[in-house]
Design a protein around this motif. Structure first.
Motif, PDB file in Angstrom:
ATOM      1  N   ARG A   1      -7.727   4.772   1.075  1.00 42.08           N
ATOM      2  CA  ARG A   1      -6.434   5.383   1.407  1.00 42.08           C
ATOM      3  C   ARG A   1      -5.941   6.259   0.258  1.00 42.08           C
ATOM      4  O   ARG A   1      -5.341   7.303   0.472  1.00 42.08           O
ATOM      5  CB  ARG A   1      -5.398   4.332   1.725  1.00 42.08           C
ATOM      6  CG  ARG A   1      -4.045   4.922   2.093  1.00 42.08           C
ATOM      7  CD  ARG A   1      -3.132   3.911   2.761  1.00 42.08           C
ATOM      8  NE  ARG A   1      -1.927   4.608   3.191  1.00 42.08           N
ATOM      9  CZ  ARG A   1      -0.772   4.573   2.538  1.00 42.08           C
ATOM     10  NH1 ARG A   1      -0.643   3.855   1.455  1.00 42.08           N
ATOM     11  NH2 ARG A   1       0.264   5.244   2.993  1.00 42.08           N
TER      12      ARG A   1
ATOM     13  N   THR B   1      -3.189  -1.077  -2.522  1.00 40.33           N
ATOM     14  CA  THR B   1      -3.624   0.115  -1.804  1.00 40.33           C
ATOM     15  C   THR B   1      -5.144   0.213  -1.804  1.00 40.33           C
ATOM     16  O   THR B   1      -5.763   0.223  -2.866  1.00 40.33           O
ATOM     17  CB  THR B   1      -3.040   1.395  -2.449  1.00 40.33           C
ATOM     18  OG1 THR B   1      -1.607   1.267  -2.486  1.00 40.33           O
ATOM     19  CG2 THR B   1      -3.420   2.633  -1.665  1.00 40.33           C
TER      20      THR B   1
ATOM     21  N   ASN C   1       0.797  -1.232   0.000  1.00 41.88           N
ATOM     22  CA  ASN C   1       0.000   0.000   0.000  1.00 41.88           C
ATOM     23  C   ASN C   1       0.828   1.279   0.000  1.00 41.88           C
ATOM     24  O   ASN C   1       0.432   2.276   0.573  1.00 41.88           O
ATOM     25  CB  ASN C   1      -0.991   0.003   1.163  1.00 41.88           C
ATOM     26  CG  ASN C   1      -0.315   0.013   2.515  1.00 41.88           C
ATOM     27  OD1 ASN C   1       0.905   0.122   2.602  1.00 41.88           O
ATOM     28  ND2 ASN C   1      -1.078  -0.119   3.566  1.00 41.88           N
TER      29      ASN C   1
END
Length: 110
Positions: free
Chosen positions: A109, A105, A88
């Motif tokens: 986010r 990811t 991520n």
């Protein structure tokens, strides 16, 4: 290749993060699914690449999954390695108006 040989090959490359006989119901929101022969969480891109590479080179069945919120596994389980992609990293390059995000990811986010 039997289960012990597969375990040895996976552990030699991926280390002790490889779990055997992992209940797939524990990683899905719907809480259904049988056992995976092997389970591995890749937190870095290099680990994800290594996991896919070792499976490909040794004819080990594998499946790469994300956060597993939209998955339903069979009660029969999975005869190979489930690789959970938890990479991520995010890089922002303002001068080019670019954002580069790892494939694991979460959208929230990003």
């Amino acid at each position: 290749m039997d289960s012990d040989q597969t375990s040895n090959v996976l552990r030699s490359i991926l280390g002790n993060g490889v779990r055997e006989y992992a209940p797939l119901k524990d990683i899905t929101i719907l809480r259904v699914g049988g056992m995976a022969d092997f389970f591995y969480q890749a937190n870095e891109m290099s680990n994800l690449i290594a996991a896919v590479k070792v499976c490909s080179q040794n004819d080990i069945p594998f499946m790469v999954i994300g956060q597993s919120s939209r998955l339903v596994f069979s009660d029969a389980g999975f005869p190979g390695l489930i690789i959970q992609n938890l990479t991520n990293n995010i890089s922002i390059i303002p001068e080019h108006s670019q954002i580069i995000a790892d494939s694991g990811t979460p959208l929230s986010r990003l």
